[in-house]
Design an enzyme around this catalytic site. Structure first.
Site, mmCIF file in Angstrom:
data_model
loop_
_atom_site.group_PDB
_atom_site.id
_atom_site.type_symbol
_atom_site.label_atom_id
_atom_site.label_comp_id
_atom_site.label_asym_id
_atom_site.label_seq_id
_atom_site.Cartn_x
_atom_site.Cartn_y
_atom_site.Cartn_z
ATOM 1 N N GLU A 61 0.822 -1.205 0.000
ATOM 2 C CA GLU A 61 0.000 0.000 0.000
ATOM 3 C C GLU A 61 0.862 1.263 0.000
ATOM 4 O OE1 GLU A 61 -2.213 -3.086 2.578
ATOM 5 O OE2 GLU A 61 -0.136 -2.545 2.110
ATOM 6 N N CYS A 92 -0.455 0.738 7.208
ATOM 7 C CA CYS A 92 -1.030 0.939 5.873
ATOM 8 C C CYS A 92 -2.421 1.546 5.939
ATOM 9 C CB CYS A 92 -1.026 -0.374 5.103
ATOM 10 S SG CYS A 92 0.658 -0.922 4.741
#
Length: 162
Positions: A61, A92
């Site tokens: 991510e 994330c």
């Protein structure tokens, strides 16, 4: 029952994230991929790179968010959907939250470290500065199988010859 356009689009973009996850496994990183999409177009693709980059923050991510921000020339990800093969961790989820990602589509859940529904739900907490729409279980079986096989192979170690 026929899929709606949104569902078939989700499956198509998740397949790109799953391909990124396979690339991560090819360089001995945990097989997780992320695709960021805006207006039906791919902005960026990220895969876990912690091992190959020796970077604890190089989760799929974060890699994808950095590339998309560079491409867009700004950090805000308004109107962006993130397709992730494994439920984001706290780091994330925080990055997706701070980037103002509009929607997150998740394949497999992470009962040990997930922060978008399993352990926590940072992206749906009204006390925080942003909330994202969430969709679960798109490509879950393929992602979970890939992760299981990756960790099984690691536990078994390299094959030895006699």
């Amino acid at each position: 029952m026929a899929r709606s356009d949104d569902q078939s689009e989700d499956v198509a973009f998740m397949s790109l994230a799953l391909a990124a996850a396979r690339r991560a496994a090819d360089h001995d990183d945990v097989p997780v991929g992320c695709v960021l999409v805006s207006g039906g177009r791919v902005l960026s693709v990220g895969e876990n790179r912690r091992e190959c980059d020796a970077d604890p923050t190089a989760h799929a991510e974060v890699v994808a968010l950095r590339a998309a921000a560079q491409r867009r020339g700004r950090w805000r990800m308004d109107g962006v959907t993130a397709y992730v093969t494994l439920e984001p961790c706290v780091m994330c989820a925080g990055a997706l939250l701070n980037a103002r990602v509009e929607r997150v589509v998740i394949a497999a859940m992470d009962d040990k470290a997930g922060a978008v529904g399993s352990r926590y739900n940072l992206l749906a907490d009204p006390r925080l500065l942003h909330e994202a729409a969430l969709t679960y279980d798109v490509g879950a079986d393929e992602s979970a199988t890939m992760l299981r096989e990756f960790f099984l192979a690691r536990r078994e170690g390299p094959a030895t010859s006699s």
